[in-house]
Structures are given as structure tokens and as C-alpha cells.
Design an enzyme around this catalytic site. Structure first.
Site, PDB file in Angstrom:
ATOM      1  N   GLN A 110       0.810  -1.224   0.000  1.00 35.36           N
ATOM      2  CA  GLN A 110       0.000   0.000   0.000  1.00 35.36           C
ATOM      3  C   GLN A 110       0.838   1.267   0.000  1.00 35.36           C
ATOM      4  OE1 GLN A 110      -1.599  -1.048   4.064  1.00 35.36           O
ATOM      5  NE2 GLN A 110      -1.557   1.183   4.337  1.00 35.36           N
TER       6      GLN A 110
ATOM      7  N   CYS B  21      -5.116   0.577   3.750  1.00 36.73           N
ATOM      8  CA  CYS B  21      -5.175  -0.840   4.118  1.00 36.73           C
ATOM      9  C   CYS B  21      -6.578  -1.407   3.942  1.00 36.73           C
ATOM     10  CB  CYS B  21      -4.709  -1.024   5.558  1.00 36.73           C
ATOM     11  SG  CYS B  21      -5.764  -0.166   6.772  1.00 36.73           S
TER      12      CYS B  21
ATOM     13  N   HIS C 178      -5.824  -1.204  11.465  1.00 31.82           N
ATOM     14  CA  HIS C 178      -5.260  -1.747  10.233  1.00 31.82           C
ATOM     15  C   HIS C 178      -6.162  -2.838   9.676  1.00 31.82           C
ATOM     16  CE1 HIS C 178      -2.195  -2.431   7.314  1.00 31.82           C
ATOM     17  NE2 HIS C 178      -1.767  -3.578   7.805  1.00 31.82           N
TER      18      HIS C 178
END
Length: 452
Positions: free
Chosen positions: A252, A258, A394
Site C-alpha cells: 500500500q 489498508c 489496520h
């Protein structure tokens, strides 16, 4: 006899940690963000100001590390950073937070201890030692050689002893202390060290390389339908990478996207299982065209499923390549290759998660990535104080699970988690996290697209 005695002692230590969360009478690491720890640190800074003859008052910048020990009361040991302000000791300022930092002064790194005796309603600064940060780093400094090795390995461009070099050295040193703490307290088989993120402050790392967050436009996740858990036995292990449902690890970059990678990873698996064709899908389309989420500023897979349905599907990675930055939406509907019909939320029970994974494919999950910043390999099982399960930041993808031997005996059940930081991180881009203890909150935001 010696070996038997050592083994019994090891057993005692292990069960002491499991039962009490620490060794009795020993030091235990505590969360620096805990409200009580923050109050004690500010109290200590007030005491430091009162005991020194400096003209200006100092203010707390951050708590780098905190420990506690039960004695006749509780003794707290902290490593903190303080900085001179523009407020003098004669200024009638009741709250240091109202004082601005003095940019002409250097920060100070302090080690201190505070004793709290609740039944006497007493707290006292037992001692402190403060050293100003310098403009130069010398080879006698802690972690100097490790920092030099890190800088060469990852081709950092800052030159020796320029301002950025000194800043990154101090961050690296603090992180290596965190690594030491993680390794000393690891309950699984994981090791932690100087990854490519080792010169970033944890907040800086979080901002640049995670990105899971609820946005102002996010609907409640409870709106998702509950997934039905399959019946029957659960395989002892399962890995969708060997069954054609997982694309290679992606990266990423410095973009909080994410959530998009977790979403595409899940949809790639669902499409492969439903249609027999594994296709690498476009994260950039979601970053640019999903108007509920916020691109490189973060989002949620549960939002992204709805956006995907609204757009009519996703283009491939080839048709709409990843740029790691927010751009104008360039969706071309004639190039849409994959669609989804709906989405579901999945049980937080990890046995049921394993059962669903083995039958239905990879799961999009949220996780607290604090320990992942320094993860090298092995089955990661950190204490909750190191990665708060209620603070997910995340988005990643469970692609399977298995079991490895424990450190002394027994087994370490684990999840195989696909990350989006490139194949040069972790275990070829994957994170092995202990299965069965809700590690870092990995079981609290589990979702999947549905492809009919």
C-alpha cells in the site's frame, strides 16, 4: 536433577505470567497511554520544574516507556521526553498545556520513578535523571551501530548528523527499546526487530501505513447480515494460498489504504471460489471512487463492499493500477471485471471463524498493528497492553490457519494473515498471529463480500 529443577522453575514462571499477567514482585510494562500513567507523568514534570532552577518551565512531550512494580504501594518507572516552554516560573500559569514549546531549546530525555501509596494518599517523585538531546550522534551512543546497519540496509537518504539523521536516531533507539520489551514479554514464538519501519514514531507509522477507521459517512457495521457458520468438523489446518484463492502480497506504500487492500483481497478470494478465476483487483479504484471512505486517509471494508456494489464492481489491477495517493476517479464501467452481491459479518468466535474460513474463503479483518511495526517472524502473541484489542487501526486478510510447536511444550495455533506492506516485511509479507485469544482485536471486525 539440575535440568528437572530448571524445568519446574520455567513452568512456575510461565504459569505466573499466565495467571497474573506479570511476575510477582517484578516489573510489569504498562500502557503509556493509560490515563493514570499520563497523570503521574505530568505530576513528575511539575515536580521536576519545582526542583530545578531553570528559568523556563518544561512540559511533557511523550511517555516513551512505563513500568510498575508492587512494593509498599506501587512504584512507577518511566522514560519520558520533556521540552522547555516559553512560560517562565514566575508566570501565573495553572496548566502547562497552555504553554507553547520553545523551538530554540533541545528536548530532554528523562528517566524517573514515582511512588504511589494509595492508603496514605501519597505520591512522590523518588528520583529523576534528564539529558538533553544533542545535535550529533556518536558511536558510543546506544544502538548507534544497529542504526547505521539499518540506515545502510534500507538506503535511508539522511546524511550522518544532519537534523533528520539525529531525529531518526532517537526514534530508532526508542523503538529498539520497544523491541526489547516485546521480545522479553512475547508469549508465542515471534521475534521482533529493526524492520523497515524502525525509524518511525509509532504515531507516524500508524498514520502512514495503516488506515482502518470509521468515517463520518460510515453506516453501522451492525447493518451487515450475520454469516451462517457451516456445520461439520473443522479441518486441523487450512491455507487458501495453496488453493488458488489468494493473489501475491501487495504494497500500500505511504497511503492509509489498508482497508482497500483488505477488501480486494477478500473479493478476489470470493470471486475465485464462486467463478473459478483468480483476478488481482484494483485498490486504486476504491481509493479514488469510494465516496464513503476517505482514500489514503482511511476507511472500512464494510463501507467498501457497499461502494463496490454501487459502482457495479471492480476493475482489475492492470486496468486501474495502484498509485498510493488520492486521485480523481477514473472508473470505466466497461472495464469492470468482478462484481459482488452483498456482504456479511462473521462471528468473533475464533473456532467459528476457522470453520467459516475453511468453507467459504479468506476473511477481511481489522487489527491493532502496533506489534506488527517490528514483527520479524514466528507466531505473534503479545500482551494486550502492547496492542489494545479495542483500538483497531489496520485492515488485513485471514487466508488460513495452522498450528506450530510451542516454546517449551504444547502447540501454538495461529492465523495466516496477508498484509499489504510488501513481501519484504514479516514472513514474506504475512503475519502469523496466535489463534484463540483475540490477539490485537483480530476477531472483532470480521467481514466478507458475497458473490453468487
Amino acid at each position: 536433577m539440575g535440568i528437572a529443577r530448571y524445568t519446574l522453575w520455567a513452568v512456575f514462571l510461565l504459569f505466573s505470567r499466565e495467571a497474573l499477567g506479570k511476575l510477582v514482585g517484578g516489573w510489569q510494562y504498562v500502557d503509556p497511554d493509560d490515563g493514570n500513567i499520563q497523570k503521574l507523568a505530568r505530576f513528575a514534570v511539575d515536580e521536576i520544574n519545582s526542583r530545578r532552577n531553570d528559568y523556563f518551565k518544561t512540559k511533557l512531550v511523550e511517555i516513551r516507556q512505563a513500568q510498575e512494580q508492587v512494593v509498599a504501594g506501587t512504584l512507577y518507572r518511566m522514560n519520558i521526553t520533556i521540552w522547555n516552554t516559553l512560560c517562565t516560573k514566575s508566570d501565573a500559569v495553572t496548566d502547562l498545556e497552555d504553554c507553547k514549546f520553545n523551538p530554540k531549546e533541545k528536548k530532554e530525555r528523562c528517566t524517573l520513578s514515582v511512588l504511589v501509596v494509595p492508603w496514605q494518599k501519597r505520591r512522590s517523585l523518588e528520583g529523576f535523571d534528564c539529558t538533553k538531546e544533542t545535535d550529533k550522534v556518536f558511536d558510543s551512543y546506544p544502538y548507534y551501530q544497529e542504526f547505521e546497519d539499518f540506515r545502510q540496509k534500507f538506503s535511508r537518504r539522511y546524511e550522518k548528523n544532519d537534523e533528520e539523521y539525529v531525529k531518526r536516531y532517537y526514534l530508532f533507539s526508542d523503538n529498539m527499546e520497544r523491541v526489547r520489551v516485546y521480545n522479553e514479554n512475547e508469549r508465542g514464538t515471534a521475534t521482533y526487530g529493526a524492520t523497515k519501519f524502525a525509524d518511525l514514531h509509532p504515531n507516524e507509522f500508524k498514520e502512514m501505513y495503516t488506515g482502518l477507521k470509521r468515517t463520518a459517512k460510515s453506516p453501522p457495521q451492525d447493518d451487515l447480515q450475520q454469516a451462517k457458520i457451516p456445520s461439520g468438523p473443522t479441518p486441523a489446518s487450512f491455507d487458501w494460498r495453496t488453493r488458488g484463492a489468494v493473489t501475491p502480497v501487495k504494497n500500500q506504500g505511504q497511503c492509509g489504504s489498508c482497508w482497500a487492500f483488505s477488501t480486494t483481497g477478500n473479493i478476489e478470494g470470493q470471486w475465485a471460489l464462486a467463478k473459478g478465476n483468480l483476478v488481482s483487483l484494483s485498490e486504486q479504484q476504491l481509493v479514488d471512487c469510494d465516496k464513503v471512505d476517505e482514500g489514503c486517509d482511511g476507511g472500512l471494508p464494510s463501507n467498501a463492499y457497499q461502494a463496490t456494489i454501487k459502482m457495479g464492481g471492480l476493475e482489475t489491477e492492470t486496468e486501474y493500477p495502484y498509485k498510493a495517493e488520492d486521485e480523481k476517479c477514473e472508473l470505466d464501467k466497461k472495464d469492470i471485471t468482478v462484481y459482488i452481491n452483498s456482504s456479511v459479518k462473521i462471528s468473533s468466535n475464533e473456532e467459528e471463524m476457522a470453520k467459516w474460513t475453511a468453507s467459504n474463503g479468506p476473511i477481511s479483518i481489522g487489527i491493532n498493528a502496533a506489534a506488527m511495526q517490528f514483527y520479524f517472524g514466528g507466531v505473534s502473541h503479545p500482551w494486550r497492553i502492547f496492542c489494545n484489542p479495542k483500538s483497531l487501526d489496520h485492515g488485513v486478510l485471514i487466508v488460513g490457519y495452522g498450528t506450530k510447536p510451542g516454546i517449551l511444550w504444547g502447540k501454538n495455533p495461529y492465523w495466516i494473515i496477508k498484509n499489504s506492506w510488501g513481501a519484504d516485511w514479516g514472513v514474506n509479507g504475512y503475519y502469523l498471529a496466535y489463534r484463540g485469544d483475540g490477539v490485537c482485536g483480530l476477531n472483532t471486525m470480521c467481514t466478507s463480500a458475497v458473490v453468487n
